[in-house]
Every structure is written in C-alpha cells, then in structure tokens.
Scaffold this motif. Structure first.
Motif, PDB file in Angstrom:
ATOM      1  N   TYR A 185       0.830  -1.210   0.000  1.00 16.64           N
ATOM      2  CA  TYR A 185       0.000   0.000   0.000  1.00 16.64           C
ATOM      3  C   TYR A 185       0.863   1.259   0.000  1.00 16.64           C
ATOM      4  O   TYR A 185       0.544   2.239  -0.668  1.00 16.64           O
ATOM      5  N   ASP A 227     -13.720 -10.438   4.864  1.00 17.43           N
ATOM      6  CA  ASP A 227     -12.758  -9.350   5.024  1.00 17.43           C
ATOM      7  C   ASP A 227     -11.357  -9.882   5.332  1.00 17.43           C
ATOM      8  O   ASP A 227     -11.090 -11.082   5.288  1.00 17.43           O
ATOM      9  N   ILE A 249      -7.665  -7.454   9.946  1.00 17.54           N
ATOM     10  CA  ILE A 249      -8.426  -6.203  10.099  1.00 17.54           C
ATOM     11  C   ILE A 249      -9.888  -6.608  10.279  1.00 17.54           C
ATOM     12  O   ILE A 249     -10.739  -6.396   9.395  1.00 17.54           O
ATOM     13  N   THR A 297     -10.043  -0.825   6.685  1.00 22.86           N
ATOM     14  CA  THR A 297      -8.680  -0.881   6.156  1.00 22.86           C
ATOM     15  C   THR A 297      -8.005   0.483   6.202  1.00 22.86           C
ATOM     16  O   THR A 297      -6.821   0.606   6.561  1.00 22.86           O
ATOM     17  N   TRP A 352      -6.956   1.281   9.744  1.00 21.33           N
ATOM     18  CA  TRP A 352      -5.865   0.397  10.155  1.00 21.33           C
ATOM     19  C   TRP A 352      -4.551   0.856   9.545  1.00 21.33           C
ATOM     20  O   TRP A 352      -3.523   0.918  10.228  1.00 21.33           O
TER      21      TRP A 352
END
Length: 365
Positions: A89, A196, A200, A205, A208
């Motif tokens: 990410y 999910d 998490i 998301t 988190w």
C-alpha cells in the motif's frame, strides 16, 4: 498417506479433515496461530484465526479422534503477510493478503514443516480440484463455481501441488458440506463464513493503515495534473475507488470521478472519469506456473483479476522476465499489486502480480 489437516475452525476445513480420515489416511490436525493477541475473539462473521476458531478446530479434531496441535506462525505471518500488505500500500499498489498467506504460510511454511515431519500432504478446506496427468498434477476449478477458490491458489507451484489434498473440490455446493457437518455432529456446521481481511476484523482498512503508516496531506489531481482536491494519505486509496474523495473542483461534465492512479512518492492521487478505468493491457514480472509451464510464448487464455470476478478471454505473451496479457475487451479498474490468474478452460495455468497497466482511454480523451 500421512496427512496434516490445516484446521481453521470453520466448517470447510473440519469436513475436509473428516473426509481425509474416512478415506483411510493417517490424519493429524493443526491450527495455525497467526496472531499473538491471544484474547482476540471473532466479531460476527468477520475475520478468522481467533481464539474462538482454535477452540472450534480442537472440538472438531476431538470428535474425529485425531491428534491436534496449535502451531505458532504469528512471526512468519507478520513478516510475510502483514508487513507485505503495508509495504504494498505504501508503494501505491493494491495487495491481496489471502494470496500471500497461501503462498508464504499455508503452502510454504506449513507445507515445509509438514514434509520435514514426514507427512505426505497438507489437507485444506479449499474448493479446488487436482487432476493427475502424464505431466503431473493440474489445478482446476471446483465443481461449485460459486465457491470456487482456485484463484487464491494460483500461486501454488508444481512441487507444492504434489503435496496438497483438497477433499472438497468435487462437492456440488456449500449446502452439502454444511449438511455433512451436521450429520457428523460437528458443532461448526452452521458457523458463518469469515469475511474481510483476517487481521483487520472490523473491516476498516483505511483506519488500520493510518495507524500503521500515519497520515500526510497530499494533492488529488485530474489526468491533466490540475489540483482538484486533497487527501490525508495516498495509501488510503486504491484504483477504482469513488467514496472518500474530497474534491473541491467538480468535473466539467458533472460526472463522478474515480481513483485512476496512486503515486506514493509524491503522495498524489489521480482521479478521472469511470471510462478511464478501462484497461487494455496488464503485465508483471513476478510470476509462477501451477504445474507445467506453457510450451508456447504466446497463447490464448482467460484472465481473472479478482477472487470473485468473471474470467475474461485474453492473449498472453511470456518472456523470460515478464508476463503480458491483452484481454479481448478492456478490464475494469485494475490496480498494480493485484494478482492476475491465467486459466485454460477450468485449469489454473499460473499467475503474476500486476506491475503495470495501460489505460484504454488516452489522457487527452
């Protein structure tokens, strides 16, 4: 065979273990502790691998009369799945943690230990089938298309397939599995499926990730580079996203805009019209083959880019360091970091992590 049954605490893995026992195999059950937060409890049907799941797995193993152990894989899970998720990410990609878990934990770390201990195969409750051929085992879709999990198993290699056992692959429906669990007296017969990302469990998301990597104000720009809004962290966005955009400048045509690209280095999010999400080409250098590699460098196939999306006819081009796929019609909302799984009919041919996408709509369109 000596079978190590991976028991998550759900109905699928419990029935898979039961079928392995019934088939006459020497079965041992194991539950993977993937979190050191020992007091964690399931919330509704979200998440998995909680203390409640471990207890459910133990009860199922006791009923089946097989030895049962809990193995602590939390450190490997933290390094290979959670840390990878965060770093992907941060790099502006959209990872699939279930693929990494199968690749690095269930069919790498677990399988390696199983073989070291003298087991012949690892049994799981995945819905997929293995078909023996002269060239070795082939991975195929499950009989129940609605429950098929061959996509998330696309990371398995020929050597790993040779040591796997999927007893549920030919089962016509999940209802049959639940009815069988009920008949066997398994307490998890009606247990809800997990949803999910398991680490998490509340499904938030964005929140988190904000806790893990912090927030940093950045710009939202259109395809021409004009600033149309701001955000508090590019990591919170993924290609195709519409909700959560704070745009101060409306589009000229008044239509909603979607995330087209995430640029982590400059902390910039690029937005544009839905039409610009159409992707005419994808490619990636991290690839593997689920069995024998394709004999030709160019071939027709189907490509699937999400666990529950429809496969799309395509043409694949394979070189020594990359797989490139051109679909017959543009794919919708593809993000770098996603996994593309290639099929020929029902067979899983292999997979690659998408590094590059090419939009079907020119920037000046």
């Amino acid at each position: 065979m000596r079978i190590l049954a991976a028991m998550s605490g759900g109905v699928d893995s419990a029935v898979a273990a039961a079928r392995a026992v019934e088939a006459g195999h020497d079965v041992v059950g194991v539950h993977l502790a993937l979190s050191r937060a020992g007091g964690t409890l399931r919330t509704g049907s979200r998440g998995c691998c909680t203390i409640e799941d471990a207890l459910d797995a133990r009860r199922a193993a006791d009923l089946l009369g097989i030895p049962f152990y809990v193995w602590d894989f939390s450190e490997r899970f933290r390094e290979d799945v959670i840390a990878d998720f965060v770093s992907e990410y941060q790099a502006g990609r959209t990872p699939n943690p279930c693929m990494r878990c199968n690749e690095k934990i269930k069919f790498a770390a677990l399988l390696d230990r199983a073989i070291e201990l003298g087991f012949d195969a690892v049994c799981t409750g995945h819905y997929a089938t293995l078909i023996p051929t002269d060239a070795g085992l082939e991975l195929h879709r499950a009989a129940d298309n609605a429950k098929d999990q061959s996509y998330v198993l696309g990371v398995l290699t020929a050597d790993q397939l040779a040591h796997t056992y999927f007893p549920l692959g030919t089962t016509p429906s999940k209802a049959v599995v639940r009815a069988e669990a009920e008949a066997r007296g398994l307490s998890v017969a009606q247990k809800p499926d997990s949803h999910d990302i398991c680490f998490i469990p509340d499904g938030d998301t964005r929140g988190w990730l904000a806790e893990k990597v912090g927030t940093a104000t950045g710009e939202v720009v259109d395809r021409s580079g004009a600033v149309v809004g701001s955000h508090e962290g590019a990591h919170a966005f993924t290609v195709g996203q519409r909700r959560g955009l704070k745009l101060g400048v409306p589009a000229a045509d008044g239509k909603p805009r979607f995330v087209l690209e995430v640029r982590p280095v400059s902390n910039t999010v690029v937005v544009g019209p839905k039409e610009a999400l159409a992707t005419r080409e994808i490619s990636g250098g991290r690839f593997s083959w689920a069995g024998a590699a394709p004999e030709e460098a160019e071939f027709s196939c189907d490509v699937q880019i999400r666990a529950h999306s429809e496969p799309e006819p395509a043409r694949a081009f394979v070189s020594a360091d990359e797989v490139r796929v051109v679909p017959d019609r543009p794919l919708d909302g593809v993000a770098p970091g996603q996994t593309a799984v290639l099929y020929v009919g029902t067979r899983v041919l292999g997979q690659f992590t998408i590094d590059r996408t090419v939009s079907a709509v020119p920037v000046d369109a």
